[in-house]
Design an enzyme around this catalytic site. Structure first.
Site, mmCIF file in Angstrom:
data_model
loop_
_atom_site.group_PDB
_atom_site.id
_atom_site.type_symbol
_atom_site.label_atom_id
_atom_site.label_comp_id
_atom_site.label_asym_id
_atom_site.label_seq_id
_atom_site.Cartn_x
_atom_site.Cartn_y
_atom_site.Cartn_z
ATOM 1 N N SER A 195 -21.916 -1.763 31.067
ATOM 2 C CA SER A 195 -22.411 -0.843 32.011
ATOM 3 C C SER A 195 -22.459 -0.821 33.249
ATOM 4 O O SER A 195 -21.224 -1.041 33.956
ATOM 5 C CB SER A 195 -23.670 -0.680 31.533
ATOM 6 O OG SER A 195 -24.537 0.690 31.829
ATOM 7 N N GLU A 315 -22.061 6.276 22.653
ATOM 8 C CA GLU A 315 -22.749 5.796 23.892
ATOM 9 C C GLU A 315 -23.954 6.597 24.172
ATOM 10 O O GLU A 315 -25.225 6.101 24.470
ATOM 11 C CB GLU A 315 -21.930 5.636 25.179
ATOM 12 C CG GLU A 315 -20.401 4.782 25.030
ATOM 13 C CD GLU A 315 -20.849 3.444 25.466
ATOM 14 O OE1 GLU A 315 -21.991 3.290 25.954
ATOM 15 O OE2 GLU A 315 -19.902 2.619 25.404
ATOM 16 N N HIS A 409 -24.882 3.116 23.378
ATOM 17 C CA HIS A 409 -24.760 2.183 24.638
ATOM 18 C C HIS A 409 -25.439 0.723 24.338
ATOM 19 O O HIS A 409 -26.626 0.790 24.174
ATOM 20 C CB HIS A 409 -25.379 2.748 25.807
ATOM 21 C CG HIS A 409 -24.809 2.209 27.005
ATOM 22 N ND1 HIS A 409 -23.531 2.236 27.796
ATOM 23 C CD2 HIS A 409 -25.738 1.895 28.031
ATOM 24 C CE1 HIS A 409 -23.603 1.699 28.654
ATOM 25 N NE2 HIS A 409 -25.058 1.264 29.192
#
Length: 494
Positions: A195, A315, A409
């Site tokens: 990320s 995600e 995610h």
């Protein structure tokens, strides 16, 4: 590793670093050193400066507990239940941790982990980042804390930009100077992050000052991105305005950390990495970053660095599902969002045809995921197709049963670290995540750190992608390429 002749109740790992001797703990065949300072505490006059050298110490420093975390606040509900974010009190947040095999070995590959958290959250003390499985398999794991939020990434006229990136650079320089004493090879360093951590790594790949500090890089669910200083300054100015002070380092340094965090939270709440909102971003400052990282990478920056990059199939579900946005978003709101993102109509038709049962929120999430992650990562891979550096792509597709999160995610992290049994991991995966998938994914990261080859073909004209789940891992060529071809910035011609 330099093991000094010291005993208390059994073998006690001690290492002599350039700043002094540190004593760690021995945990099931792994020597662990926690909370080692790689730079001076960023307090007082150092609060908004570039990192400065750590103060050397006399005698033996205990390195048995995680060091202080950067000033931050927990995630807002409901993400706080899914993404635990421990806080360790103290001022010296510029610290790192090392896991290395015991008995001591030499010349081992090194994996340096940069945590994510939107440049606002996270730390190296998160439980699922335990480096023991990597050390067990012959890879030294180093995890790093760095400044967050306005102290790390606020754009100020009287302070260097990208201070959090400068912190990471200082940690890499510490690794180059010290890792041989822990058994590592400073020429075999892989930088790995997820990320915002991956976004930081993309910036370091484009930063001339970072050249030679790492040989390989892994970008998990993060693509090259940066703003101009003018655009990046907006969040800083809003926080200063809320506090009633000038948007300068000198003025903000007079504000107590708790008050600064409260204003920061008020200004940045409500947005997500996909839907936008006030946030902190890396900026093209003309010094550390002379140009946009995406442009630099496509133009050949970091040509000698092997890359492993990828994202998760869904995600968006981490932000859209718990908040109810997948059901709440109307067709009109979807239409307005598509206009904002300038998504071509033909592209929308392709995504809708491939997902006939998708709600407007799910369709927007799939489009936003690809626009912000799959498309830019594929563009970088295509630009590196001239053989300048090996490039590998993956996709993580195992769906979590927890709260209908799917392949969301951050879900892949516990599989990469082989920490499926940790409560932090179970919060996202549930109790029955497939260990065989973690075995495969962790082994691929170990191979990449050791050899630069994770075990599947590098990027070429057939566009191979290793897909981890929902079934057994398999290589697919050009998966969902009909969707990628629809993006105007992508323009695949082959």
């Amino acid at each position: 590793m330099t093991v000094l002749p010291h005993r208390i109740t059994g073998p006690v790992p001690l290492v002599s670093t350039v700043d002094g001797v540190v004593r760690g703990t021995l945990e099931q065949g792994v020597a662990v050193f926690r909370g080692i300072p790689y730079a001076a505490a960023p307090t007082g006059p150092r609060r908004f400066r570039a990192p400065e050298p750590a103060e050397p110490w006399e005698g033996v420093r205990e390195a048995v507990a995680f060091g202080p975390t950067a000033p931050k606040r927990p995630y807002s509900p409901p993400l706080d239940e899914l993404l635990p974010d421990p806080e360790v009190a103290g001022d010296g947040c510029l610290n790192l941790n090392v896991w290395t095999p015991s008995p001591a070995r030499t010349g081992l590959p090194v994996l340096v982990w940069i945590h994510g958290g939107a440049l606002l959250h996270g730390s190296s003390a998160v439980e699922l980042y335990d480096g023991a499985p990597f050390a067990r398999d012959g890879v030294i794991l180093v995890s790093v804390n760095y400044r967050l939020g306005i102290e790390g990434f606020g754009v100020l006229p009287d302070a260097p930009a990208n201070r959090g990136l400068l912190d990471q650079l200082a940690a890499l320089e510490w690794v180059r100077r010290n890792i041989a004493a822990f058994g590592g090879d400073p020429r075999q360093v892989t930088l790995c992050g997820e990320s915002a951590g991956a976004v930081c790594i993309a910036a370091l790949l484009a930063a001339p000052r970072a050249e030679g500090l790492f040989r390989r890089a892994v970008l998990q669910s993060g693509a090259p991105a940066a703003l101009s200083p003018e655009a990046g300054r907006r969040t800083t100015e809003l926080i200063a305005e809320r506090l009633g002070v000038a948007a300068t380092a000198a003025a903000l340094a007079t504000v107590e950390p708790a008050e600064l965090l409260a204003a920061q939270s008020a200004v940045t709440s409500g947005g997500t990495p996909l839907t936008g909102g006030n946030s902190f971003q890396i900026v093209v400052d003309g010094e550390l970053l002379p140009r946009d990282p995406a442009e630099a990478l496509r133009a050949g920056a970091a040509a000698g660095v092997d890359l492993l990059m990828g994202s998760n199939s869904e995600e968006y579900r981490l932000w859209f599902v718990p908040s109810g946005l997948t059901e709440r978003l109307s067709r009109l709101q979807l239409r307005l969002a598509l206009l904002k993102f300038r998504v071509p109509r033909a592209t929308v038709r392709t995504y809708r045809a491939n997902r006939p049962a998708a709600t407007p929120g799910e369709l927007l999430g799939a489009l936003a995921t690809d626009l912000l992650l799959r498309v830019p990562l594929n563009r970088v891979a295509d630009a590196r197709g001239d053989g300048s550096g090996r490039t590998y792509l993956y996709e993580f597709g195992w769906p979590s049963p927890v709260r209908r999160l799917g392949a969301c995610h951050a879900l892949e992290i516990g599989f990469v670290f082989d920490t499926l049994d940790r409560p932090d991991t179970v919060a996202l995966t549930g109790a029955d995540a497939p260990q065989e998938l973690a075995d495969a994914m962790h082994a691929a990261w170990v191979r990449f750190a050791a050899t630069g080859d994770p075990g599947w073909p590098s990027w070429n004209a057939s566009r191979p992608v290793m897909v981890f789940g929902p079934g057994a891992p398999e290589v697919l060529c050009a998966p969902r390429d009909d969707e990628l071809r629809g993006w105007a910035p992508y323009r695949r011609t082959s």
